[in-house]
Motif scaffolding. Structure first.
Motif, PDB file in Angstrom:
ATOM      1  N   HIS A 185       0.971  -1.366   0.003  1.00 29.86           N
ATOM      2  CA  HIS A 185       0.112  -0.152   0.176  1.00 29.86           C
ATOM      3  C   HIS A 185       0.927   1.210   0.052  1.00 29.86           C
ATOM      4  O   HIS A 185       1.660   1.359   0.826  1.00 29.86           O
ATOM      5  CB  HIS A 185      -0.862   0.023   1.181  1.00 29.86           C
ATOM      6  N   LYS A 186       0.508   2.313  -1.011  1.00 29.06           N
ATOM      7  CA  LYS A 186       1.334   3.603  -1.270  1.00 29.06           C
ATOM      8  C   LYS A 186       0.210   4.535  -0.593  1.00 29.06           C
ATOM      9  O   LYS A 186      -0.618   5.092  -1.850  1.00 29.06           O
ATOM     10  CB  LYS A 186       1.772   3.641  -2.332  1.00 29.06           C
ATOM     11  N   PRO A 187       0.258   5.077   0.479  1.00 30.93           N
ATOM     12  CA  PRO A 187      -0.732   6.109   0.740  1.00 30.93           C
ATOM     13  C   PRO A 187      -0.469   7.360   0.098  1.00 30.93           C
ATOM     14  O   PRO A 187       0.640   7.403  -0.213  1.00 30.93           O
ATOM     15  CB  PRO A 187      -0.973   6.165   2.100  1.00 30.93           C
ATOM     16  N   GLY A 239      -7.351   7.903  -7.513  1.00 33.71           N
ATOM     17  CA  GLY A 239      -6.719   9.539  -7.454  1.00 33.71           C
ATOM     18  C   GLY A 239      -7.357  10.206  -8.615  1.00 33.71           C
ATOM     19  O   GLY A 239      -8.464   9.935  -9.250  1.00 33.71           O
ATOM     20  N   SER A 240      -6.372  10.996  -9.071  1.00 29.43           N
ATOM     21  CA  SER A 240      -6.628  11.896 -10.112  1.00 29.43           C
ATOM     22  C   SER A 240      -6.655  11.279 -11.547  1.00 29.43           C
ATOM     23  O   SER A 240      -5.942  10.171 -11.786  1.00 29.43           O
ATOM     24  CB  SER A 240      -5.784  13.206 -10.167  1.00 29.43           C
ATOM     25  N   ASN A 241      -7.299  11.852 -12.601  1.00 32.27           N
ATOM     26  CA  ASN A 241      -7.302  11.482 -13.865  1.00 32.27           C
ATOM     27  C   ASN A 241      -5.854  11.661 -14.369  1.00 32.27           C
ATOM     28  O   ASN A 241      -5.447  10.406 -15.078  1.00 32.27           O
ATOM     29  CB  ASN A 241      -8.141  12.375 -14.828  1.00 32.27           C
ATOM     30  N   GLU A 261     -10.030   4.458 -10.097  1.00 30.22           N
ATOM     31  CA  GLU A 261     -11.100   5.124  -9.751  1.00 30.22           C
ATOM     32  C   GLU A 261     -10.722   6.567  -9.836  1.00 30.22           C
ATOM     33  O   GLU A 261      -9.808   6.915  -8.845  1.00 30.22           O
ATOM     34  CB  GLU A 261     -11.459   4.943  -8.367  1.00 30.22           C
ATOM     35  N   LEU A 262     -11.416   7.450 -10.712  1.00 31.59           N
ATOM     36  CA  LEU A 262     -11.036   8.769 -11.005  1.00 31.59           C
ATOM     37  C   LEU A 262     -11.798   9.838 -10.527  1.00 31.59           C
ATOM     38  O   LEU A 262     -12.651   9.451  -9.769  1.00 31.59           O
ATOM     39  CB  LEU A 262     -10.470   8.810 -12.383  1.00 31.59           C
ATOM     40  N   GLY A 263     -11.813  11.095 -11.107  1.00 32.41           N
ATOM     41  CA  GLY A 263     -12.408  12.181 -10.859  1.00 32.41           C
ATOM     42  C   GLY A 263     -13.694  12.119 -11.086  1.00 32.41           C
ATOM     43  O   GLY A 263     -14.276  11.182 -11.960  1.00 32.41           O
ATOM     44  N   GLU A 394     -14.685  21.258 -15.210  1.00 30.27           N
ATOM     45  CA  GLU A 394     -13.457  20.771 -14.635  1.00 30.27           C
ATOM     46  C   GLU A 394     -13.712  20.364 -13.127  1.00 30.27           C
ATOM     47  O   GLU A 394     -14.162  21.076 -12.314  1.00 30.27           O
ATOM     48  CB  GLU A 394     -12.300  21.392 -15.005  1.00 30.27           C
ATOM     49  N   GLU A 395     -12.956  19.335 -12.669  1.00 25.48           N
ATOM     50  CA  GLU A 395     -13.200  18.854 -11.157  1.00 25.48           C
ATOM     51  C   GLU A 395     -11.962  19.734 -10.589  1.00 25.48           C
ATOM     52  O   GLU A 395     -10.968  20.160 -10.447  1.00 25.48           O
ATOM     53  CB  GLU A 395     -12.354  17.586 -10.970  1.00 25.48           C
ATOM     54  N   ILE A 396     -12.772  20.569  -9.510  1.00 26.85           N
ATOM     55  CA  ILE A 396     -12.406  21.537  -8.789  1.00 26.85           C
ATOM     56  C   ILE A 396     -11.710  20.896  -7.406  1.00 26.85           C
ATOM     57  O   ILE A 396     -10.960  21.315  -6.804  1.00 26.85           O
ATOM     58  CB  ILE A 396     -13.224  22.854  -8.410  1.00 26.85           C
TER      59      ILE A 396
HETATM   60  P1  NAD Z   1      -3.243  11.883  -7.052  1.00 28.25           P
HETATM   61  O1  NAD Z   1      -3.621  11.496  -8.597  1.00 28.25           O
HETATM   62  O2  NAD Z   1      -2.579  13.293  -6.889  1.00 28.25           O
HETATM   63  O3  NAD Z   1      -2.525  11.137  -6.048  1.00 28.25           O
HETATM   64  C1  NAD Z   1      -3.271   9.753  -5.813  1.00 28.25           C
HETATM   65  C2  NAD Z   1      -1.959   8.763  -5.165  1.00 28.25           C
HETATM   66  O4  NAD Z   1      -1.106   8.500  -6.516  1.00 28.25           O
HETATM   67  C3  NAD Z   1      -1.058   9.406  -4.067  1.00 28.25           C
HETATM   68  O5  NAD Z   1      -0.754   8.346  -3.564  1.00 28.25           O
HETATM   69  C4  NAD Z   1       0.158   9.764  -5.071  1.00 28.25           C
HETATM   70  O6  NAD Z   1       1.207   9.704  -4.241  1.00 28.25           O
HETATM   71  C5  NAD Z   1       0.309   8.674  -6.192  1.00 28.25           C
HETATM   72  N1  NAD Z   1       1.049   9.080  -7.351  1.00 28.25           N
HETATM   73  C6  NAD Z   1       1.290  10.376  -7.767  1.00 28.25           C
HETATM   74  N2  NAD Z   1       1.916  10.320  -8.918  1.00 28.25           N
HETATM   75  C7  NAD Z   1       1.984   8.931  -9.094  1.00 28.25           C
HETATM   76  C8  NAD Z   1       2.386   8.197 -10.466  1.00 28.25           C
HETATM   77  N3  NAD Z   1       3.021   8.864 -11.566  1.00 28.25           N
HETATM   78  N4  NAD Z   1       2.425   7.029 -10.406  1.00 28.25           N
HETATM   79  C9  NAD Z   1       1.798   6.293  -9.557  1.00 28.25           C
HETATM   80  N5  NAD Z   1       1.512   7.090  -8.463  1.00 28.25           N
HETATM   81  C10 NAD Z   1       1.387   8.276  -8.417  1.00 28.25           C
HETATM   82  O7  NAD Z   1      -4.844  12.369  -6.379  1.00 28.25           O
HETATM   83  P2  NAD Z   1      -5.171  13.074  -5.097  1.00 28.25           P
HETATM   84  O8  NAD Z   1      -4.953  14.470  -5.254  1.00 28.25           O
HETATM   85  O9  NAD Z   1      -4.485  12.323  -3.975  1.00 28.25           O
HETATM   86  O10 NAD Z   1      -6.697  12.752  -4.965  1.00 28.25           O
HETATM   87  C11 NAD Z   1      -7.624  13.518  -5.594  1.00 28.25           C
HETATM   88  C12 NAD Z   1      -8.334  12.759  -6.698  1.00 28.25           C
HETATM   89  O11 NAD Z   1      -8.740  11.347  -6.466  1.00 28.25           O
HETATM   90  C13 NAD Z   1      -9.446  13.561  -7.312  1.00 28.25           C
HETATM   91  O12 NAD Z   1      -9.260  13.621  -8.655  1.00 28.25           O
HETATM   92  C14 NAD Z   1     -10.803  12.643  -6.778  1.00 28.25           C
HETATM   93  O13 NAD Z   1     -11.782  12.821  -7.567  1.00 28.25           O
HETATM   94  C15 NAD Z   1      -9.901  11.300  -6.976  1.00 28.25           C
HETATM   95  N6  NAD Z   1     -10.552  10.333  -6.030  1.00 28.25           N
HETATM   96  C16 NAD Z   1     -11.589   9.241  -6.846  1.00 28.25           C
HETATM   97  C17 NAD Z   1     -12.315   8.453  -6.068  1.00 28.25           C
HETATM   98  C18 NAD Z   1     -13.099   7.349  -6.840  1.00 28.25           C
HETATM   99  O14 NAD Z   1     -13.446   6.481  -6.156  1.00 28.25           O
HETATM  100  N7  NAD Z   1     -13.409   7.817  -8.209  1.00 28.25           N
HETATM  101  C19 NAD Z   1     -12.293   8.637  -4.880  1.00 28.25           C
HETATM  102  C20 NAD Z   1     -11.413   9.460  -3.908  1.00 28.25           C
HETATM  103  C21 NAD Z   1     -10.699  10.335  -4.865  1.00 28.25           C
END
Ligand code: NAD
Length: 505
Positions: A185-187, A239-241, A261-263, A394-396
């Motif tokens: 796990h990488k949080p 995380g993010s798109n 699972e993205l934005g 756009e996702e704010i």
């Molecule tokens: P992020 O994408 O910046 O980071 C998510 C994770 O990815 C972090 O642990 C980060 O360290 C890691 N990471 C960063 N760059 C990486 C790379 N190149 N390769 C592998 N791992 C990398 O997202 P965030 O800012 O932490 O979270 C916000 C985003 O998450 C929003 O877009 C939100 O919509 C999305 N989100 C989606 C859901 C869902 O279920 N669809 C749930 C919660 C959050």
């Protein structure tokens, strides 16, 4: 602040990385500070894991999968440990809630529910499914028949975001473990503390060494190393798109399975026939829960024209009466944004909204709760706008909602589906026929009717279109953490076979 920082945070972080059942410092003993967004103070130092630490964690997870007891145990035995983990999470729920509140600023009122109620419920739900992993049998031609086995995939790389730290890790860890996988796990770098505490609790519950490994660290490097590692079989990412797309591209090199699972930019539709008080309640909570830092945030509110002004005015009054405050105060419903970048992103989108001609109804500026001159607090912000504006497309990921008028059902559907995202949606109406037909027309993974953001471990959750693929929660997720093996069986046909020969095709 109303309370001291979580006392255990320092002890937890000093333990370092959790690899192969042991606590260890990062390479070169590097650490970084995790900061409380409510006042900018350092909570504690956390190990700054590198690609070398990821490699050590993957090797430990690989060993635990290839040679250890976890994948070979019966589902019943795995369930016993997952149930014990649920009890321990409940036992330490208050500490887990405080860790996430201190790390990301979400009010304690909500982290108590997420971590103290939903997280153990998810472990119990998947404990129940651990013993139900089974394949099928098939009649076939002649004397042969086939059956399928459902087997764990192997080593799972779980990469999680900052906004719901413990719970979004749980939606990956619980089913992946129930299915017999091992995990690295990488949080998120800004909210690592509850992940470390969970590693400790799962070990206490009896999880064998190497089955769960946690590597904290800054920047993209640890995540990139995890995705690139040939010892990892699947990446489960939330995380993010932008990062999700990078991961999908990078995963091709080692042909990993990936779920992303993205934005989102979810539409919440209010028809004029809705019970308005309830609908406005859901609209308010749908956007301002977690200061809008929620993937399913109802950031586009579509309101039928006859009640448009009434809804905007009521929502604005409510927003003005609910200013952000100290997240450790149990009465607070809106805390600070999770970190400076979030604050800057929200501020910049408010400027974009103003520049593109949206009408600012309320908010649009930072806020400092009484007696504090620091922290990333931002006022709940309401714009009247159009669906083609950037603030509506756009996702704010902040406390900013755009309220858009519509006239007909068809227009509401077109507007709701008119983004690249497809995570969630909602419709408020007393007309049950209309409600079901709108739900059917939504191009989103979830549609809530006369409610918002309801969850249950047994109901799947996930996106369509640019909101990603794969699902979390629900029974089907067991399939995304396992795969089938087909086994063909024929009768041995020896020289004296009574059947008189090989009947295979
Ligand atoms: P992020 O994408 O910046 O980071 C998510 C994770 O990815 C972090 O642990 C980060 O360290 C890691 N990471 C960063 N760059 C990486 C790379 N190149 N390769 C592998 N791992 C990398 O997202 P965030 O800012 O932490 O979270 C916000 C985003 O998450 C929003 O877009 C939100 O919509 C999305 N989100 C989606 C859901 C869902 O279920 N669809 C749930 C919660 C959050």
């Amino acid at each position: 602040m109303t309370d001291v920082l979580p006392l255990r945070a320092t002890a937890i972080a000093q333990d370092g990385l959790f690899i192969g059942g042991r606590w260890t410092g990062a390479t070169h003993d590097r650490v970084y500070a995790t900061v409380n967004p409510a006042d900018g103070t350092v909570i504690t130092d956390v190990a700054d894991g590198s690609a070398a630490d990821i490699d050590a964690a993957v090797r430990a997870a690989r060993r635990a999968f290839d040679e250890g007891p976890w994948p070979r145990m019966s589902g019943h035995e795995r369930a016993r440990i997952l149930l014990a983990a649920a009890d321990l999470i409940e036992r330490d729920a208050e500490e887990l809630a405080r860790l996430d509140t201190a790390d990301m600023g979400k009010p304690l009122a909500f982290t108590r529910i997420e971590n103290g109620f939903f997280a153990p419920a998810i472990y119990r739900y998947y404990a129940g499914l651990a013993s139900q992993m089974s394949g099928t049998t098939h009649d076939s031609v002649g004397s042969a028949f086939a059956y399928t086995l459902r087997e764990p995939i192997g080593v799972i790389g779980a990469i999680t975001p900052f906004n719901v730290p413990l719970l979004l890790a749980t939606t990956k860890l619980a089913p992946a473990l129930a299915a017999g996988n091992t995990i690295v796990h990488k949080p998120s770098e800004t909210t690592p503390l509850s992940a470390l505490k969970i590693a400790r609790l799962l070990a206490e519950a009896g999880l064998p060494e190497g089955v769960l490994n946690v590597v904290t660290g800054t920047g993209a490097a640890p995540g990139i190393a995890l995705v690139a590692h040939p010892g990892v079989d699947k990446i489960a990412f939330t995380g993010s798109n932008l990062v999700g797309q990078e991961i999908i591209r990078a995963s091709a090199d080692t042909l990993k399975k990936v779920s992303v699972e993205l934005g989102g930019k979810s539409a919440n539709i209010i028809f004029a026939d809705a019970y308005l008080d309830e609908a406005i309640d859901h609209a308010f909570n749908g956007i301002f829960y977690g200061s809008g830092q929620v993937c399913v945030a109802g950031s586009r509110l579509l309101v039928q024209r006859p009640v448009y002004d009434q809804v905007v005015e009521t929502l604005a009054r409510r927003a003005e009466a609910t200013l952000p405050g100290d997240p450790l105060d149990p009465g607070t419903v809106i805390g600070p944004l999770a970190h400076q970048l979030q604050f800057e992103k929200v501020s910049s989108y408010v400027r974009i909204g103003l520049d593109e001609g949206a009408e600012l109804v309320t908010g649009g500026q930072p806020h400092h709760p009484q007696g504090s001159d620091s922290g990333w607090y931002y006022r709940p912000t309401i714009f009247k706008g159009r669906n083609d504006m950037r603030i509506a497309q756009e996702e704010i990921f902040g406390p900013v909602i755009t309220v858009i008028p519509f006239d007909t059902d068809e227009e509401a559907v077109a507007l709701a589906n008119g983004t690249k995202f497809g995570l969630a949606s909602a419709v408020h109406t007393r007309d049950i026929k209309r409600a079901h037909s709108i739900a059917a027309a939504m191009r989103a993974g979830t549609c809530w009717i006369n409610t918002y953001a309801q969850w249950d471990p047994g109901i799947s959750f996930g996106g369509r279109k640019a909101s990603g693929y794969g699902r979390e929660l629900g029974p089907e997720v067991m399939h995304s953490y396992s795969e089938t093996k087909s086994v063909w069986v024929d009768l041995p046909v020896g020289p004296d076979a009574a059947l008189g020969g090989d009947l295979s095709l």
